[in-house]
Structure formats: structure tokens, C-alpha cells
Design a protein around this motif. Structure first.
Motif, PDB file in Angstrom:
ATOM      1  N   ALA A  50       0.696  -1.316  -0.313  1.00 42.86           N
ATOM      2  CA  ALA A  50      -0.111   0.104   0.082  1.00 42.86           C
ATOM      3  C   ALA A  50       0.503   0.853   0.532  1.00 42.86           C
ATOM      4  CB  ALA A  50      -0.712  -0.045   1.110  1.00 42.86           C
ATOM      5  N   ASN A  51       1.966   1.078   1.217  1.00 38.93           N
ATOM      6  CA  ASN A  51       2.858   2.377   0.722  1.00 38.93           C
ATOM      7  C   ASN A  51       3.468   2.331  -0.481  1.00 38.93           C
ATOM      8  OD1 ASN A  51       1.888   3.664   3.517  1.00 38.93           O
ATOM      9  ND2 ASN A  51       4.139   1.921   3.506  1.00 38.93           N
ATOM     10  N   LEU A  52       3.675   1.866  -1.346  1.00 38.23           N
ATOM     11  CA  LEU A  52       4.314   1.541  -1.856  1.00 38.23           C
ATOM     12  C   LEU A  52       3.750   2.228  -3.592  1.00 38.23           C
ATOM     13  CD1 LEU A  52       6.832   0.978  -4.458  1.00 38.23           C
ATOM     14  CD2 LEU A  52       5.901  -1.092  -5.133  1.00 38.23           C
ATOM     15  N   ALA A  53       2.453   1.772  -3.753  1.00 42.32           N
ATOM     16  CA  ALA A  53       1.388   2.493  -4.433  1.00 42.32           C
ATOM     17  C   ALA A  53       1.061   3.256  -4.140  1.00 42.32           C
ATOM     18  CB  ALA A  53      -0.081   1.436  -3.661  1.00 42.32           C
ATOM     19  N   ALA A  54       1.334   3.905  -2.470  1.00 44.39           N
ATOM     20  CA  ALA A  54       0.680   5.368  -2.798  1.00 44.39           C
ATOM     21  C   ALA A  54       1.948   6.672  -3.214  1.00 44.39           C
ATOM     22  CB  ALA A  54       0.897   5.711  -0.656  1.00 44.39           C
ATOM     23  N   PHE A  55       3.025   6.020  -2.993  1.00 47.40           N
ATOM     24  CA  PHE A  55       3.928   6.591  -3.590  1.00 47.40           C
ATOM     25  C   PHE A  55       3.512   6.738  -5.590  1.00 47.40           C
ATOM     26  CE2 PHE A  55       6.613   6.734   0.139  1.00 47.40           C
ATOM     27  CZ  PHE A  55       7.427   7.315  -0.156  1.00 47.40           C
ATOM     28  N   ARG A  56       3.716   5.847  -5.838  1.00 47.34           N
ATOM     29  CA  ARG A  56       3.222   5.174  -7.439  1.00 47.34           C
ATOM     30  C   ARG A  56       2.334   6.595  -8.353  1.00 47.34           C
ATOM     31  NH1 ARG A  56       4.251  -1.237  -8.583  1.00 47.34           N
ATOM     32  NH2 ARG A  56       6.778  -0.372  -8.816  1.00 47.34           N
ATOM     33  N   THR A  57       0.988   6.092  -7.222  1.00 47.01           N
ATOM     34  CA  THR A  57       0.214   7.211  -7.012  1.00 47.01           C
ATOM     35  C   THR A  57       0.058   9.214  -6.917  1.00 47.01           C
ATOM     36  OG1 THR A  57      -1.261   5.351  -6.248  1.00 47.01           O
ATOM     37  CG2 THR A  57      -2.333   7.844  -6.718  1.00 47.01           C
ATOM     38  N   PHE A 241      11.410  10.140   3.467  1.00 53.01           N
ATOM     39  CA  PHE A 241      10.736  10.517   3.416  1.00 53.01           C
ATOM     40  C   PHE A 241       9.891  10.571   4.916  1.00 53.01           C
ATOM     41  CE2 PHE A 241      11.735  10.036  -0.611  1.00 53.01           C
ATOM     42  CZ  PHE A 241      10.921  10.497  -1.582  1.00 53.01           C
ATOM     43  N   ALA A 242       9.718  10.852   5.843  1.00 45.74           N
ATOM     44  CA  ALA A 242       9.491  10.575   6.771  1.00 45.74           C
ATOM     45  C   ALA A 242       8.018  10.369   7.576  1.00 45.74           C
ATOM     46  CB  ALA A 242       8.658  12.451   7.881  1.00 45.74           C
ATOM     47  N   GLY A 283       5.018  10.105   4.375  1.00 47.64           N
ATOM     48  CA  GLY A 283       5.785   9.075   3.088  1.00 47.64           C
ATOM     49  C   GLY A 283       5.492   9.858   1.863  1.00 47.64           C
ATOM     50  N   ALA A 284       4.509   9.497   1.154  1.00 43.30           N
ATOM     51  CA  ALA A 284       4.036   9.556  -0.483  1.00 43.30           C
ATOM     52  C   ALA A 284       3.378  11.613  -0.436  1.00 43.30           C
ATOM     53  CB  ALA A 284       2.704   8.844  -0.321  1.00 43.30           C
ATOM     54  N   ASP A 285       2.584  11.532   1.069  1.00 44.50           N
ATOM     55  CA  ASP A 285       2.197  13.072   1.018  1.00 44.50           C
ATOM     56  C   ASP A 285       3.060  13.998   0.465  1.00 44.50           C
ATOM     57  OD1 ASP A 285      -0.045  12.247   0.974  1.00 44.50           O
ATOM     58  OD2 ASP A 285      -0.489  12.451   3.394  1.00 44.50           O
ATOM     59  N   ALA A 286       4.813  13.429   1.310  1.00 47.54           N
ATOM     60  CA  ALA A 286       6.031  14.320   1.457  1.00 47.54           C
ATOM     61  C   ALA A 286       6.512  14.136  -0.156  1.00 47.54           C
ATOM     62  CB  ALA A 286       7.239  13.341   2.473  1.00 47.54           C
ATOM     63  N   LEU A 287       6.053  13.532  -0.217  1.00 54.17           N
ATOM     64  CA  LEU A 287       6.553  13.334  -1.648  1.00 54.17           C
ATOM     65  C   LEU A 287       5.761  14.571  -2.852  1.00 54.17           C
ATOM     66  CD1 LEU A 287       8.281  12.436  -4.849  1.00 54.17           C
ATOM     67  CD2 LEU A 287       6.572  10.097  -4.600  1.00 54.17           C
TER      68      LEU A 287
END
Ligand SMILES: Cc1ncc(COP(=O)(O)O)c(C=O)c1O
Length: 461
Positions: A50-57, A241-242, A283-287
Motif C-alpha cells: 500500500a505504501n509503494l502504491a501511494a508513492f506511485r499514485t 520521507f518521514a 510518506g507519499a504526501d511528502a513526495l
């Protein structure tokens, strides 16, 4: 022994996690503790997915072409390599052992980036043979790689040039302006022995603006390198990424209240040495934030500049891909009374909760689990403070120096479950000190009333 009223000890509960609670409620952890006869870790691979998917999204939403490389150093379990291979995700490795692990679990060489300083001949040779991308940290390393590519059977050697962050000039990693200039010249001279694909950095800390700023500078460097005839079509912004472990109000009041009296032996920690256990953007929000930031001195967001320049964005998150993806379980072996608190000794050591070895403490509170289940509310108004020691002869081997205000009296045979430990806590410092076995890792393949579990690595025959 007197109980201390709740208000006098600061607490830092982790964010509630219903899935981890289901594992705790299932009764499985006591079974496993009995079976292993020592501490163990459990892993939740679907969280990694799920974390990987969030980065990709986040990349997709910004319309940016990008690739995520899991920084393998954050956890040694095989299951993460299996997930990366299955999902065609990249892996960031920094040693021959890590590279072997990635390749051995099916990650393709072209999906591996090799980081770390002064890489050995063996690592460079293997990386070239497997078509990995190598982040060059210094000029002598570049020379070695060029020699290997010129004299070896396989070429080109794929490389990035790692930039010394101008805002962190004391970093021992990366190359300064003059060294980058020289490196570009050497890449041009090496001709088709090397393929210079771009630049990279990794910054300490978790701030987003400095990452966007340095990424902007790397884009300028790519344009310059392209004029020299080099490919230079990608940049890596490294990791950092925190992870958000606990709620803002808990974290801020913890920092305001905590003092040496709250720790065994009045141990004093500097608040600046604690990991920032609450991060408003993680996490992905930091990206997303980094992509949305205008690099210093520019006019367009980083996302716009990546698109305009036709540049691919690479990143190497370790901790953030493991957010919520595992916990560490110790069993209480002894309980000793002290003046106003207890010293609980568990069946493992602080080497299995690595934060303790960086002048710091892993602060998210352990959950007390008795044989009849997790204890959430205790006797009204009373708490049972206890610090947690490791089963070794070292004074410094404290799993938790802090007097944690447990909701019930901890007893021999109860479990302490430290939440959210997959990122760096589980195994980066583990050691079989005292001939204690290394804690095994258990993969939870399915949750539910009866979680489906297996060992991360099958025992050797
Ligand atoms: C080059 C490089 N990339 C990625 C990472 C991963 O960082 P994090 O786990 O904070 O995302 C590190 C950590 O030290 C690193 O040195």
C-alpha cells in the motif's frame, strides 16, 4: 509499591492500528513466543504494497515519470524483496550481500540502484554485470568503474553522479562543484564504456523544501551534462520521507513534559536527538509536497520542471515504505521493584530495537498483552510505571529507559509489543550477543480471527 497518578508521567501512544490490534487479539503472539522461546518480529507485507502504491499514485497524479527504489538497509527481511520483485519496484542496495539478496529474490539488475561510499571492486563488478545503476560517490570510485568497464566483458557501466549537498557541506557523501565538473569530463572521455544517466543526492533530515531545491539544482546539472553529449535524463532525490508514528498533541506534550526523572537512572535525552515521531507531512504526501514545491530561485514547481526537461524522478524511501508494516514482540522474563516503578526484563536485548544505539530512545509505547489479551484500560486513575531492560549484563542494554505508565501491572509471561518497528528498528543493529538467537521474523500473509503466518526465511535443512 506505590502507584503513580497518570498525569505525572508523559505518554506517547502510537497511532491506533486496527489491523495490528487484530493480531494482538488473536492470541497468536503468545503461541509464537512459546514456540520461538524468545523475541520475534511480525511483518505485514500488504502495508508495504500500500505504501509503494501511494508513492506511485503521487507520481501519477503529478504527471511525473518516476521510479521508487526501496532502500533495503531499512529492514533485512526477504519478504520486501519478494514484494519488490512482484511489483517491479526498484531496490537501493549498498553492499554485495544486499545486491545478492535482491537478485536472488527475483529483482532484476536493471531495477537496482547501488548507493553507499567507496564501493568495493566486487560490488562494482557485479553491479556492471547485472546492469544496475551505480551512484558514484567520489572521483576515485568513478576511475575504478571506468577501468572495470573498459577492461571487462560487459559495458556500458550505468551511473549517476552523487552531489554533495551544498546545504550540508560537512556530509561525507557526494562530490562538490569542482569534483562534479571533473567527473563529467571523465565520463565524456570514457565514451561508450559508461552511460552517465544523471545525478543523485540523499539529504539528512525530513524537510521537503531542501529536497526540492537540490532537485532543481540537479536538473540544471542534467541540462549542462546533456550539452556535453551525456544522457543525463534522471535524478534521484534519495530517501528521507518521514513516518508519522503518533498524534501531534501527544508528541508536542511529550516533548514539553519529558525530563530525566521520567527515565530509569535519570537518563537524560536531548529532545533534538529523538526521531520526530510526529510528522504533519509524511510518506507519499511528502513526495507530493516536494513535487509541488518551487525550487529556490525558480518560477515553476519541481513537477513542472521535471516534465519540461523530460527528466525521470527516482527516489529511495526506506522507512516510509515500511510504515505500519511490522511490530516487535518481547516476553517479560522478570519484574523487579524499584522506588516508585518497576524494572521489567525481557527475553531479548535492545539490539533488536536499534534506536537505543543512537543516543536516543524508541518512544512509541509498547502494548502490554497478557495471556488473556491486550490490556487497554487499567484500574481507574492508577498506572504501573516500568522501564524495560534487556536480558544482558550491560547496564546500557535498556529496551526502554523511560518509565512507561502501563495500564496494568506487568507480569512474567506477559508480552510487550513495540508498534511500527519495521523501519530500521528490527535488525539494523541486531547481534547474537550472549549467544542469544537473532529474533525470527514472521510474515502475516492474511489477517482475521486466525492470522495466516509463515517464517520470513525457511530454516536451512
Ligand atoms: C543513499 C540513501 N538512500 C536512501 C536512504 C533511505 O532513507 P530513508 O529510510 O530515511 O528513506 C538512505 C538512508 O540512509 C541513504 O543513505
Amino acid at each position: 509499591m506505590t502507584d503513580i497518578p497518570t498525569m505525572t508521567l508523559p505518554t506517547l501512544p502510537a497511532h491506533p492500528d486496527p489491523e495490528t490490534d487484530r493480531v494482538l487479539d488473536s492470541g497468536l503472539l503468545h503461541e509464537l513466543s512459546y514456540a520461538f522461546g524468545g523475541p520475534f518480529h511480525f511483518l505485514l507485507p500488504h502495508r508495504f504494497d500500500a505504501n509503494l502504491a501511494a508513492f506511485r499514485t503521487a507520481l501519477h497524479d503529478a504527471g511525473v515519470e518516476g521510479r521508487v527504489y526501496f532502500a533495503k538497509k531499512a529492514n533485512k527481511a526477504a519478504v520486501w524483496m519478494e514484494r519488490c520483485a512482484a511489483q517491479q519496484a526498484g531496490v537501493d542496495v549498498a553492499s554485495v550481500g544486499e545486491l545478492r539478496e535482491a537478485l536472488g529474490h527475483g529483482v532484476r539488475g536493471k531495477n537496482v540502484v547501488v548507493t553507499g561510499p567507496a564501493k568495493s571492486d566486487e560490488l562494482l563488478r557485479l553491479a556492471v554485470l547485472q546492469g544496475c545503476l551505480i551512484a558514484i560517490d567520489a572521483l576515485d570510485e568513478l576511475d575504478l568503474l571506468i577501468t572495470l568497464a573498459l577492461t571487462g566483458a560487459v559495458r556500458p557501466a550505468r551511473l549517476l553522479l552523487r552531489r554533495l549537498p551544498p546545504a550540508q557541506p560537512h556530509s561525507r557523501f557526494g562530490m562538490n562543484d569542482a569534483e562534479i565538473e571533473t567527473a563529467l569530463d571523465r565520463c565524456v572521455r570514457a565514451g561508450d564504456a559508461v552511460r552517465m544517466e544523471g545525478f543523485s543526492f540523499h539529504l539528512s533530515g525530513y524537510a521537503t523544501q531542501p529536497r526540492a531545491d537540490l532537485a532543481g539544482e540537479l536538473l540544471d546539472l542534467c541540462l549542462k551534462a546533456r550539452v556535453l553529449g551525456l544522457q543525463a535524463d534522471r535524478i534521484s532525490i534519495g530517501g528521507g520521507f518521514a513516518v508519522d508514528y503518533s498524534a501531534a498533541d501527544h508528541w508536542h506534550s511529550f516533548l514539553a513534559e519529558q525530563k530525566p526523572e521520567h527515565y530509569h537512572a535519570k537518563k537524560a535525552f536531548r529532545t533534538g536527538d529523538f526521531y520526530p515521531y510526529h510528522s504533519p507531512v509524511a510518506g507519499a504526501d511528502a513526495l507530493r509536497t516536494i513535487l509541488d514545491t518551487i525550487p529556490e530561485g525558480g518560477q515553476h514547481t519541481l513537477a513542472a520542471r521535471l516534465k519540461d526537461t523530460g527528466t525521470l524522478l527516482m527516489m529511495e524511501p526506506g522507512r516510509a515504505l515500511l510504515a505500519g508494516a511490522g511490530s516487535t514482540v518481547f516476553c517479560i522474563q522478570g519484574v523487579k521493584e524499584r522506588d516508585g516503578y518497576r524494572i521489567v526484563t525481557v527475553d531479548g536485548t535492545s539490539l533488536s530495537l536499534s534506536e537505543q544505539w543512537f543516543n536516543s530512545e524508541y518512544l512509541p509505547e509498547p502494548q502490554l498483552v497478557t495471556p488473556s489479551g491486550p490490556v487497554n484500560g487499567g484500574d481507574a486513575g492508577a498506572v504501573h510505571p516500568a522501564c524495560v531492560g534487556g536480558a544482558s549484563c550491560l547496564e546500557s542494554d535498556m529496551v526502554t529507559w523511560r518509565k512507561v505508565p502501563f495500564p496494568a501491572r506487568p507480569r512474567v509471561g506477559d508480552l510487550l509489543v513495540y508498534p511500527n518497528t519495521a523501519g530500521y528498528q528490527m535488525d539494523s543493529n541486531e547481534s547474537p550477543f550472549h549467544d542469544l538467537p537473532l529474533p525470527p521474523k514472521v510474515v502475516m500473509d492474511r489477517l482475521g480471527d486466525r492470522p495466516r503466518w509463515r517464517l520470513d526465511r525457511r530454516p536451512a535443512c
